[in-house]
Design an enzyme around this catalytic site. Structure first.
Site, PDB file in Angstrom:
ATOM      1  N   GLY A  38     -65.083  34.373 -32.296  1.00  0.00           N
ATOM      2  CA  GLY A  38     -64.734  35.603 -32.516  1.00  0.00           C
ATOM      3  C   GLY A  38     -63.635  35.877 -31.464  1.00  0.00           C
ATOM      4  O   GLY A  38     -63.551  35.505 -30.160  1.00  0.00           O
ATOM      5  N   SER A 119     -71.566  29.605 -49.164  1.00  0.00           N
ATOM      6  CA  SER A 119     -70.398  28.864 -49.259  1.00  0.00           C
ATOM      7  C   SER A 119     -70.431  27.888 -50.387  1.00  0.00           C
ATOM      8  O   SER A 119     -71.817  27.309 -51.033  1.00  0.00           O
ATOM      9  CB  SER A 119     -70.381  27.868 -48.041  1.00  0.00           C
ATOM     10  OG  SER A 119     -69.468  26.735 -48.260  1.00  0.00           O
ATOM     11  N   TYR A 143     -73.443  21.267 -42.941  1.00  0.00           N
ATOM     12  CA  TYR A 143     -72.993  22.898 -43.026  1.00  0.00           C
ATOM     13  C   TYR A 143     -73.555  23.407 -44.566  1.00  0.00           C
ATOM     14  O   TYR A 143     -73.989  24.454 -44.708  1.00  0.00           O
ATOM     15  CB  TYR A 143     -71.632  22.869 -43.115  1.00  0.00           C
ATOM     16  CG  TYR A 143     -71.110  24.337 -43.464  1.00  0.00           C
ATOM     17  CD1 TYR A 143     -71.277  25.194 -42.513  1.00  0.00           C
ATOM     18  CD2 TYR A 143     -70.305  24.481 -44.609  1.00  0.00           C
ATOM     19  CE1 TYR A 143     -70.804  26.807 -42.865  1.00  0.00           C
ATOM     20  CE2 TYR A 143     -69.596  25.710 -44.817  1.00  0.00           C
ATOM     21  CZ  TYR A 143     -70.081  26.893 -44.088  1.00  0.00           C
ATOM     22  OH  TYR A 143     -69.669  28.141 -44.496  1.00  0.00           O
ATOM     23  N   LYS A 147     -76.403  26.299 -45.289  1.00  0.00           N
ATOM     24  CA  LYS A 147     -76.237  27.764 -46.070  1.00  0.00           C
ATOM     25  C   LYS A 147     -77.233  28.046 -47.220  1.00  0.00           C
ATOM     26  O   LYS A 147     -77.627  28.871 -47.544  1.00  0.00           O
ATOM     27  CB  LYS A 147     -74.604  27.816 -46.618  1.00  0.00           C
ATOM     28  CG  LYS A 147     -73.824  27.715 -45.500  1.00  0.00           C
ATOM     29  CD  LYS A 147     -73.682  29.375 -45.033  1.00  0.00           C
ATOM     30  CE  LYS A 147     -72.998  29.507 -44.032  1.00  0.00           C
ATOM     31  NZ  LYS A 147     -72.951  31.191 -43.466  1.00  0.00           N
ATOM     32  N   ASN A 172     -62.494  28.404 -50.464  1.00  0.00           N
ATOM     33  CA  ASN A 172     -61.671  28.250 -49.417  1.00  0.00           C
ATOM     34  C   ASN A 172     -60.968  29.326 -49.079  1.00  0.00           C
ATOM     35  O   ASN A 172     -59.875  29.552 -49.579  1.00  0.00           O
ATOM     36  CB  ASN A 172     -60.691  26.786 -49.332  1.00  0.00           C
ATOM     37  CG  ASN A 172     -61.700  25.610 -49.247  1.00  0.00           C
ATOM     38  OD1 ASN A 172     -62.507  25.382 -49.888  1.00  0.00           O
ATOM     39  ND2 ASN A 172     -61.233  24.768 -48.239  1.00  0.00           N
TER      40      ASN A 172
END
Ligand code: UFG
Length: 328
Positions: A38, A119, A143, A147, A172
């Protein structure tokens, strides 16, 4: 009703725009971000930023108590499909272990409402499209599996005590708000890469494979405007306030191939955008397109910027105002 919300990962792409819109909707917000990805400048002015990790139970408890937090929105995570296939241990540690520690801190501080940044990656290679929430969840990359693992923790925790959660399965994210946008280093996402090529700051784009079972052979994704995504979090906070829990897809219900994205970016920017065909990237499903009808029905959420050109245009404008991205 106004809430006091801790946003983890609030200095990241989707987090920063959600913080901006939450504050704009009258909620009190505090951001926890370790700034590993970030940016300090991505946190809206006036919103306190605590620099630290979600796995630090003592720190999280202190922030929850000092800011009288009643709800958490949990974005902080590692989120790159390609990288997850190369560094699985790091992904399970960041997304599952640290996430579980966040839940421990919340339980100890008596905070029982969470919105989770999940996701489309949980579904894997879809059997039916558009994908609804009842579609089997069989991730094809690390990934997506992390999730899903965190969603399972939420499910079991909610079954065993008074935790309430809303899990938002994004497709997306694309675009930008006036002030905040996408600045990953290195950048791996399609739309910002295409726009860097258009801007002349990157020489060329590689398209990752044209041998998928799609009309033009390139992967199809459902791009959803980041401002619309952010607004779904505000709707989710309101749903938690009403005592509701749930899992929701967030997408447009329309798919665009990699070549469609290049064409749309050409028409928005008026630039040539040279590209070459490359090899498949590990972990990429051929086609991810959402059915978001449950979110529409239960959260009252509908995308206000469903056009791909609008999203690309917002990202292009933001990039023009922030050449090179955020200052640090
Ligand atoms: N792509 C290219 N060339 C590039 C970059 C991407 O061809 O240089 C292709 C990818 O192979 C993929 C598509 O463009 O087919 C989109 O790729 P992104 O990297 O932009 O996004 P992903 O679909 O891999 O993943 C994103 C988020 C995940 C989220 C997923 C949900 O990064 O966090 O969307 O659909 F899970």
């Amino acid at each position: 009703m106004s809430s006091s919300v801790l946003v983890t990962g609030g200095a990241g792409y989707i987090g920063s725009i959600t913080v901006e819109r939450l504050a704009g909707a009258g909620h009190r917000v505090v951001v926890l971000d370790d700034l590993s990805k970030g940016h300090r400048a991505a946190v809206a002015p006036g919103v306190p930023l605590v620099v630290g990790g979600v796995g630090d139970v003592e720190l999280v408890k202190r922030v929850l108590r000092e800011h009288d937090v009643d709800s958490v929105i949990h974005f902080a995570a590692m989120s790159l499909v390609g990288e997850s296939m190369e560094r699985p241990g790091d992904y399970y540690e960041a997304n599952v272990v640290h996430g579980a520690r966040l839940l421990m801190a919340m339980a100890e501080a008596g905070v029982r409402k969470i919105v989770f940044s999940s996701s489309a990656g949980v579904y894997g290679e879809p059997e039916t499209v558009p994908i609804s929430e009842s579609h089997p969840a069989r991730p094809v990359n690390v990934y997506g599996d992390t999730k899903l693992a965190f969603e399972r923790i939420l499910e079991w925790q909610a079954a065993s005590d008074d935790l309430r959660y809303v899990s938002l399965r994004y497709f997306n994210a694309a675009g930008a708000s006036e002030k905040f946008g996408e600045d990953h280093r290195p950048e791996t996402h399609l739309i910002p890469i295409v726009l860097e090529v258009a801007a002349g700051t990157r020489p060329e784009l590689a398209v990752f494979g044209d041998d998928y079972e799609t009309p033009d052979g390139t992967c199809i994704r459902d791009y959803i405007d980041v401002r619309d995504l952010s607004d779904a979090h505000i709707a989710a906070i309101d749903a938690l306030g009403r005592g509701e829990s749930g899992i929701y897809n967030l997408g447009n219900g329309e798919g665009w191939s990699v070549l469609n994205v290049i064409d749309a970016a050409r028409s928005v920017t008026g630039k040539e955008i040279p590209w070459k065909m490359g090899r498949r990237r590990a972990g990429d499903p051929a086609r991810l397109v959402a059915s978001s009808s449950l979110a529409e029905k239960e959260l009252g959420w509908t995308p206000e910027h469903p056009e791909l050109e609008d999203m690309i245009g917002a990202a292009w404008d933001w990039m023009g105002r922030h050449p090179g991205g955020y200052p640090e």
